[in-house]
Design a protein around this motif. Sequence first.
Motif, PDB file in Angstrom:
ATOM      1  N   ALA A  14       1.036  -1.306  -0.127  1.00 29.72           N
ATOM      2  CA  ALA A  14      -0.215   0.151   0.097  1.00 29.72           C
ATOM      3  C   ALA A  14       0.685   1.363  -0.377  1.00 29.72           C
ATOM      4  CB  ALA A  14      -1.041  -0.128   0.718  1.00 29.72           C
ATOM      5  N   CYS A  15       2.477   0.795   0.350  1.00 29.95           N
ATOM      6  CA  CYS A  15       2.794   2.832   0.498  1.00 29.95           C
ATOM      7  C   CYS A  15       4.065   3.504   0.080  1.00 29.95           C
ATOM      8  CB  CYS A  15       3.304   2.319   2.025  1.00 29.95           C
ATOM      9  SG  CYS A  15       4.948   0.891   1.286  1.00 29.95           S
ATOM     10  N   GLU A  16       4.030   1.904  -1.494  1.00 27.66           N
ATOM     11  CA  GLU A  16       4.961   2.099  -2.836  1.00 27.66           C
ATOM     12  C   GLU A  16       4.844   2.808  -3.817  1.00 27.66           C
ATOM     13  OE1 GLU A  16       5.717  -0.907  -5.275  1.00 27.66           O
ATOM     14  OE2 GLU A  16       7.540  -0.095  -5.679  1.00 27.66           O
ATOM     15  N   PRO A  17       2.969   3.178  -4.363  1.00 23.56           N
ATOM     16  CA  PRO A  17       2.283   3.790  -5.270  1.00 23.56           C
ATOM     17  C   PRO A  17       2.318   5.608  -3.904  1.00 23.56           C
ATOM     18  CG  PRO A  17       0.886   2.281  -4.167  1.00 23.56           C
ATOM     19  CD  PRO A  17       1.982   2.667  -3.517  1.00 23.56           C
ATOM     20  N   GLU A  18       2.395   5.804  -3.305  1.00 26.19           N
ATOM     21  CA  GLU A  18       1.830   7.101  -2.291  1.00 26.19           C
ATOM     22  C   GLU A  18       3.315   7.440  -1.989  1.00 26.19           C
ATOM     23  OE1 GLU A  18      -1.508   7.893  -0.683  1.00 26.19           O
ATOM     24  OE2 GLU A  18      -2.197   5.802  -1.336  1.00 26.19           O
ATOM     25  N   CYS A  19       4.195   7.414  -2.031  1.00 23.23           N
ATOM     26  CA  CYS A  19       5.923   7.883  -2.371  1.00 23.23           C
ATOM     27  C   CYS A  19       5.671   9.139  -3.166  1.00 23.23           C
ATOM     28  CB  CYS A  19       6.838   7.061  -1.892  1.00 23.23           C
ATOM     29  SG  CYS A  19       8.686   8.109  -1.756  1.00 23.23           S
ATOM     30  N   PRO A  20       6.368  10.375  -2.617  1.00 28.40           N
ATOM     31  CA  PRO A  20       5.978  10.844  -4.238  1.00 28.40           C
ATOM     32  C   PRO A  20       7.385  11.377  -4.388  1.00 28.40           C
ATOM     33  CG  PRO A  20       6.243  12.451  -1.386  1.00 28.40           C
ATOM     34  CD  PRO A  20       5.909  10.644  -1.332  1.00 28.40           C
ATOM     35  N   ASN A  21       8.689  10.699  -4.420  1.00 32.09           N
ATOM     36  CA  ASN A  21       9.974  10.839  -4.464  1.00 32.09           C
ATOM     37  C   ASN A  21       9.681   8.448  -4.418  1.00 32.09           C
ATOM     38  OD1 ASN A  21      10.259  12.906  -2.904  1.00 32.09           O
ATOM     39  ND2 ASN A  21      10.047  12.006  -1.271  1.00 32.09           N
ATOM     40  N   THR A  22       9.261   8.171  -5.153  1.00 36.36           N
ATOM     41  CA  THR A  22       9.716   6.537  -5.300  1.00 36.36           C
ATOM     42  C   THR A  22      10.809   6.026  -4.912  1.00 36.36           C
ATOM     43  OG1 THR A  22      11.104   7.656  -6.773  1.00 36.36           O
ATOM     44  CG2 THR A  22       9.218   7.115  -7.795  1.00 36.36           C
ATOM     45  N   GLU A  55      11.135  12.491   3.801  1.00 31.95           N
ATOM     46  CA  GLU A  55      10.131  12.395   5.082  1.00 31.95           C
ATOM     47  C   GLU A  55       8.560  13.026   4.806  1.00 31.95           C
ATOM     48  OE1 GLU A  55      10.963  13.169   8.772  1.00 31.95           O
ATOM     49  OE2 GLU A  55      13.380  12.129   8.794  1.00 31.95           O
ATOM     50  N   CYS A  56       8.713  13.093   3.109  1.00 33.30           N
ATOM     51  CA  CYS A  56       7.323  13.710   2.558  1.00 33.30           C
ATOM     52  C   CYS A  56       7.225  15.051   2.912  1.00 33.30           C
ATOM     53  CB  CYS A  56       6.071  13.399   3.095  1.00 33.30           C
ATOM     54  SG  CYS A  56       5.437  11.662   2.547  1.00 33.30           S
ATOM     55  N   VAL A  57       8.850  16.284   3.204  1.00 35.77           N
ATOM     56  CA  VAL A  57       8.411  17.201   3.457  1.00 35.77           C
ATOM     57  C   VAL A  57       8.759  17.513   1.149  1.00 35.77           C
ATOM     58  CG1 VAL A  57       9.766  19.004   3.557  1.00 35.77           C
ATOM     59  CG2 VAL A  57       9.568  17.568   5.813  1.00 35.77           C
ATOM     60  N   GLY A  58       7.689  18.741   1.843  1.00 36.90           N
ATOM     61  CA  GLY A  58       7.889  19.556  -0.188  1.00 36.90           C
ATOM     62  C   GLY A  58       6.618  18.527  -0.292  1.00 36.90           C
ATOM     63  N   PHE A  59       5.945  17.490  -0.217  1.00 39.46           N
ATOM     64  CA  PHE A  59       4.693  18.094  -0.299  1.00 39.46           C
ATOM     65  C   PHE A  59       3.983  17.352   0.352  1.00 39.46           C
ATOM     66  CE2 PHE A  59       8.265  15.625  -2.959  1.00 39.46           C
ATOM     67  CZ  PHE A  59       7.637  16.269  -4.700  1.00 39.46           C
ATOM     68  N   PHE A  60       3.435  16.611   1.021  1.00 40.19           N
ATOM     69  CA  PHE A  60       2.627  16.863   2.388  1.00 40.19           C
ATOM     70  C   PHE A  60       2.719  16.800   3.782  1.00 40.19           C
ATOM     71  CE2 PHE A  60       2.193  12.689  -0.171  1.00 40.19           C
ATOM     72  CZ  PHE A  60       1.730  12.915  -1.652  1.00 40.19           C
ATOM     73  N   ASP A  61       1.508  16.916   4.622  1.00 38.65           N
ATOM     74  CA  ASP A  61       2.071  17.313   6.121  1.00 38.65           C
ATOM     75  C   ASP A  61       2.173  16.479   7.006  1.00 38.65           C
ATOM     76  OD1 ASP A  61      -0.454  16.465   6.116  1.00 38.65           O
ATOM     77  OD2 ASP A  61      -1.520  18.191   7.452  1.00 38.65           O
ATOM     78  N   LEU A  87      15.494  17.882   4.593  1.00 40.54           N
ATOM     79  CA  LEU A  87      15.030  17.524   3.391  1.00 40.54           C
ATOM     80  C   LEU A  87      14.261  18.170   2.224  1.00 40.54           C
ATOM     81  CD1 LEU A  87      13.330  15.830   6.809  1.00 40.54           C
ATOM     82  CD2 LEU A  87      14.572  14.338   5.056  1.00 40.54           C
ATOM     83  N   ILE A  88      14.068  19.570   2.554  1.00 42.36           N
ATOM     84  CA  ILE A  88      13.240  20.041   1.393  1.00 42.36           C
ATOM     85  C   ILE A  88      14.526  20.159   0.609  1.00 42.36           C
ATOM     86  CG2 ILE A  88      13.994  22.508   2.263  1.00 42.36           C
ATOM     87  CD1 ILE A  88      10.553  21.861   0.138  1.00 42.36           C
ATOM     88  N   GLU A  89      16.048  20.583   0.488  1.00 40.04           N
ATOM     89  CA  GLU A  89      16.432  20.282  -0.137  1.00 40.04           C
ATOM     90  C   GLU A  89      16.630  19.596  -0.887  1.00 40.04           C
ATOM     91  OE1 GLU A  89      18.901  23.335  -0.516  1.00 40.04           O
ATOM     92  OE2 GLU A  89      19.899  22.082  -2.283  1.00 40.04           O
ATOM     93  N   ARG A  90      16.506  17.803  -0.088  1.00 38.88           N
ATOM     94  CA  ARG A  90      17.144  16.815  -1.396  1.00 38.88           C
ATOM     95  C   ARG A  90      15.644  17.023  -1.890  1.00 38.88           C
ATOM     96  NH1 ARG A  90      17.163  12.285   2.742  1.00 38.88           N
ATOM     97  NH2 ARG A  90      19.287  12.648   2.799  1.00 38.88           N
ATOM     98  N   ALA A  91      14.313  17.440  -1.406  1.00 39.02           N
ATOM     99  CA  ALA A  91      13.918  17.363  -2.574  1.00 39.02           C
ATOM    100  C   ALA A  91      13.996  18.102  -3.469  1.00 39.02           C
ATOM    101  CB  ALA A  91      11.854  17.882  -1.442  1.00 39.02           C
ATOM    102  N   LYS A  92      14.308  19.715  -3.191  1.00 40.87           N
ATOM    103  CA  LYS A  92      14.616  20.713  -4.629  1.00 40.87           C
ATOM    104  C   LYS A  92      15.693  19.277  -5.565  1.00 40.87           C
ATOM    105  CE  LYS A  92      13.486  24.475  -2.046  1.00 40.87           C
ATOM    106  NZ  LYS A  92      14.619  26.008  -1.553  1.00 40.87           N
ATOM    107  N   GLN A  93      16.327  18.793  -5.247  1.00 36.25           N
ATOM    108  CA  GLN A  93      17.565  17.672  -6.105  1.00 36.25           C
ATOM    109  C   GLN A  93      16.324  16.986  -7.080  1.00 36.25           C
ATOM    110  OE1 GLN A  93      20.710  16.530  -3.818  1.00 36.25           O
ATOM    111  NE2 GLN A  93      21.122  18.736  -3.095  1.00 36.25           N
ATOM    112  N   LEU A  94      15.570  16.243  -5.869  1.00 37.55           N
ATOM    113  CA  LEU A  94      15.000  15.519  -5.979  1.00 37.55           C
ATOM    114  C   LEU A  94      14.262  15.924  -7.775  1.00 37.55           C
ATOM    115  CD1 LEU A  94      14.085  12.779  -3.321  1.00 37.55           C
ATOM    116  CD2 LEU A  94      15.947  11.808  -5.215  1.00 37.55           C
ATOM    117  N   HIS A  95      13.259  16.542  -7.616  1.00 41.21           N
ATOM    118  CA  HIS A  95      12.582  17.231  -8.292  1.00 41.21           C
ATOM    119  C   HIS A  95      13.057  18.611  -8.742  1.00 41.21           C
ATOM    120  CE1 HIS A  95       9.845  13.962  -7.175  1.00 41.21           C
ATOM    121  NE2 HIS A  95      10.757  14.325  -5.831  1.00 41.21           N
TER     122      HIS A  95
END
Length: 260
Positions: A14-22, A55-61, A87-95
Amino acid sequence: MATMITADCINCGACEPECPNTAIYQGGVEWEMDGVKHPPLVADVFYIVPEKCTECVGFFDQEACAAVCPVDVCIPNPDIPETEAQLIERAKQLHPGTSFGADFPSRFREGGEAGAAPEAAAPAPAAAAAPVRSAVAVGPSLNLPAVETWEVPIDCHSCGGSYAVLFQHLRSGNVLRCPYCKGPYIVTTSLHNQISKVLREFHARWMTAFEELRERRQREMDEFEARQKAELEDINDQVRALSKSVLAPGAPKKRAWIFG
Ligand code: SF4
Ligand code: SF4
């Protein structure tokens, strides 16, 4: 902290498709980043790649994987403490094509409130779980779980196997996976609403009955105490009266003289 999956994972998927970062992979499956494949980190249960988890920072609360996991095995990894800034820095690098803005959603924000969603396409944010109210304990053998932590039984359409998910994870649009055959079970809005209605109505009825019982018991206890207090005073009066009936030691006694 990055999120991790413990060995108690039941491989429901159930968790796999929920992750915004794969960042989540099935056990034994290679993980991939920037087109490069890497050996699996875990062989037998789902796992999270720390380098891809924000930790979903950048996408979800809240952590989307933890929100849907039926057995609560997506937990913070105590060995990898990270700040929101990291974490937000990582989100920016990933996206790199995504603009996150200043009020990006984050579990670190006050009250866990979500900010604006990022502009680039991302999976729909998981609905915030309602606050969990504690269970009501009546006696040693009877506890009423809060509605959100109610275990809803599911019978798999494919293999007939039975499993259970917490009601807070029975969200419209969620796809549950049977732990036995991996068969999908899609949660519809109507199913969610019907189960919610049944549980909440029952919960309200039960709580009313429980409050009435508690008040009745309190009344009976008050009456009992008042009766016992009156009886105690009465007994004390009786005892005092008995004690008064005995002459004090050394009290003068009249002697009778016989003259003959
Ligand atoms: S916490 Fe969020 S980013 Fe990390 S693995 Fe879970 S869903 Fe993915
Ligand atoms: S949702 Fe939980 S139990 Fe299911 S695969 Fe993910 S970590 Fe494992």
